[in-house]
Design a protein around this motif. Structure first.
Motif, short mmCIF file in Angstrom:
data_model
loop_
_atom_site.label_atom_id
_atom_site.label_comp_id
_atom_site.label_asym_id
_atom_site.label_seq_id
_atom_site.Cartn_x
_atom_site.Cartn_y
_atom_site.Cartn_z
N VAL A 12 0.86 -1.19 0.00
CA VAL A 12 0.00 0.00 0.00
C VAL A 12 0.90 1.24 0.00
O VAL A 12 1.92 1.26 0.69
N LYS A 13 0.51 2.25 -0.74
CA LYS A 13 1.30 3.47 -0.80
C LYS A 13 0.97 4.38 0.38
O LYS A 13 -0.16 4.38 0.87
N PRO A 14 1.94 5.15 0.83
CA PRO A 14 1.68 6.10 1.91
C PRO A 14 0.53 7.03 1.58
O PRO A 14 0.34 7.43 0.41
N SER A 15 -0.24 7.37 2.58
CA SER A 15 -1.43 8.24 2.54
C SER A 15 -2.68 7.52 2.03
O SER A 15 -3.78 8.06 2.16
N GLN A 16 -2.52 6.32 1.50
CA GLN A 16 -3.69 5.57 1.02
C GLN A 16 -4.37 4.84 2.17
O GLN A 16 -3.91 4.88 3.31
N THR A 17 -5.45 4.16 1.85
CA THR A 17 -6.19 3.38 2.83
C THR A 17 -5.91 1.90 2.65
O THR A 17 -6.03 1.37 1.54
N LEU A 18 -5.53 1.28 3.73
CA LEU A 18 -5.28 -0.16 3.77
C LEU A 18 -6.61 -0.87 3.99
O LEU A 18 -7.35 -0.52 4.93
N SER A 19 -6.92 -1.84 3.14
CA SER A 19 -8.19 -2.58 3.27
C SER A 19 -7.90 -4.08 3.28
O SER A 19 -7.30 -4.60 2.34
N LEU A 20 -8.35 -4.74 4.33
CA LEU A 20 -8.17 -6.18 4.47
C LEU A 20 -9.50 -6.86 4.79
O LEU A 20 -10.39 -6.24 5.38
N THR A 88 1.15 5.15 6.84
CA THR A 88 2.55 5.55 6.72
C THR A 88 3.40 4.29 6.81
O THR A 88 2.89 3.21 7.13
N PRO A 89 4.70 4.39 6.55
CA PRO A 89 5.55 3.19 6.66
C PRO A 89 5.48 2.54 8.05
O PRO A 89 5.74 1.33 8.17
N GLU A 90 5.13 3.31 9.07
CA GLU A 90 5.00 2.74 10.42
C GLU A 90 3.83 1.77 10.55
O GLU A 90 3.71 1.05 11.54
N ASP A 91 2.95 1.76 9.55
CA ASP A 91 1.84 0.81 9.54
C ASP A 91 2.22 -0.52 8.88
O ASP A 91 1.38 -1.43 8.79
N THR A 92 3.45 -0.64 8.44
CA THR A 92 3.93 -1.90 7.90
C THR A 92 3.92 -2.95 9.01
O THR A 92 4.49 -2.73 10.09
N ALA A 93 3.26 -4.07 8.75
CA ALA A 93 3.08 -5.07 9.81
C ALA A 93 2.45 -6.32 9.25
O ALA A 93 1.93 -6.33 8.13
N GLY A 94 2.48 -7.37 10.05
CA GLY A 94 1.64 -8.53 9.80
C GLY A 94 0.28 -8.24 10.43
O GLY A 94 0.23 -7.81 11.59
N TYR A 95 -0.78 -8.45 9.69
CA TYR A 95 -2.13 -8.16 10.18
C TYR A 95 -2.88 -9.48 10.36
O TYR A 95 -2.89 -10.33 9.46
N TYR A 96 -3.49 -9.61 11.53
CA TYR A 96 -4.18 -10.85 11.90
C TYR A 96 -5.62 -10.58 12.30
O TYR A 96 -5.90 -9.56 12.94
N CYS A 97 -6.50 -11.49 11.96
CA CYS A 97 -7.84 -11.45 12.54
C CYS A 97 -7.95 -12.61 13.52
O CYS A 97 -7.28 -13.65 13.36
N ALA A 98 -8.78 -12.42 14.52
CA ALA A 98 -8.91 -13.43 15.57
C ALA A 98 -10.31 -13.37 16.17
O ALA A 98 -10.96 -12.33 16.15
N ARG A 99 -10.74 -14.50 16.70
CA ARG A 99 -12.02 -14.54 17.38
C ARG A 99 -11.81 -14.38 18.88
O ARG A 99 -10.85 -14.91 19.45
N ILE A 100 -12.73 -13.66 19.50
CA ILE A 100 -12.70 -13.44 20.93
C ILE A 100 -13.93 -14.09 21.56
O ILE A 100 -15.05 -13.89 21.08
N VAL A 101 -13.70 -14.87 22.60
CA VAL A 101 -14.80 -15.41 23.37
C VAL A 101 -15.19 -14.37 24.41
O VAL A 101 -14.34 -13.96 25.23
N VAL A 102 -16.43 -13.92 24.37
CA VAL A 102 -16.89 -12.85 25.25
C VAL A 102 -17.72 -13.44 26.38
O VAL A 102 -18.89 -13.78 26.21
N LEU A 103 -17.09 -13.59 27.53
CA LEU A 103 -17.79 -14.04 28.73
C LEU A 103 -17.49 -13.00 29.81
O LEU A 103 -17.54 -11.82 29.54
#
Length: 121
Positions: A12-20, A88-103
């Protein structure tokens, strides 16, 4: 067995929107007592929680990312989406989704394999 699979552009280019997108199988994202979260991990840093969406569609965000983050869902496709604006370049990362058990506590029980996103021109 619940499975989560992240997908989206790896660059993704800087200033753009990251969509996953996180596609969930083996369970409905509308089921009560579960929430669906996005977490990221920058290179050589720890995990950073970004936010989550509850089974009723309500959302909660990390205060540090709230102004740039949006989490939504498509119940017909059983998908959770993440949008992060003004990257920005500081948003470079591995992105994960996860499930949360809500109790009485919130606990992660299933994770996707993650997808690497690089922010660079």
């Amino acid at each position: 067995q619940v499975q989560l699979q992240e997908s989206g552009p790896g660059l993704v280019k800087p200033s753009q929107t990251l969509s996953l997108t996180c596609t969930v199988s083996g369970g409905s994202i509308s089921t009560s007592y579960y929430a669906w979260s996005w977490i990221r991990q920058p290179p050589e840093k720890g995990l950073e929680w970004m936010g989550y969406i509850m089974s009723d569609g309500s959302t909660y965000y990390s205060p540090s990312l709230k102004s740039r983050t949006s989490i939504s869902r498509d119940t017909s496709k059983n998908q959770i989406s993440l949008q992060l604006s003004s990257v920005t370049p500081e948003d470079t990362a591995g992105y994960y989704c996860a499930r949360i058990v809500v109790l009485t506590t919130y606990e992660f029980d299933y994770w996707g394999q993650g997808t690497q996103v690089t922010v660079s021109s």
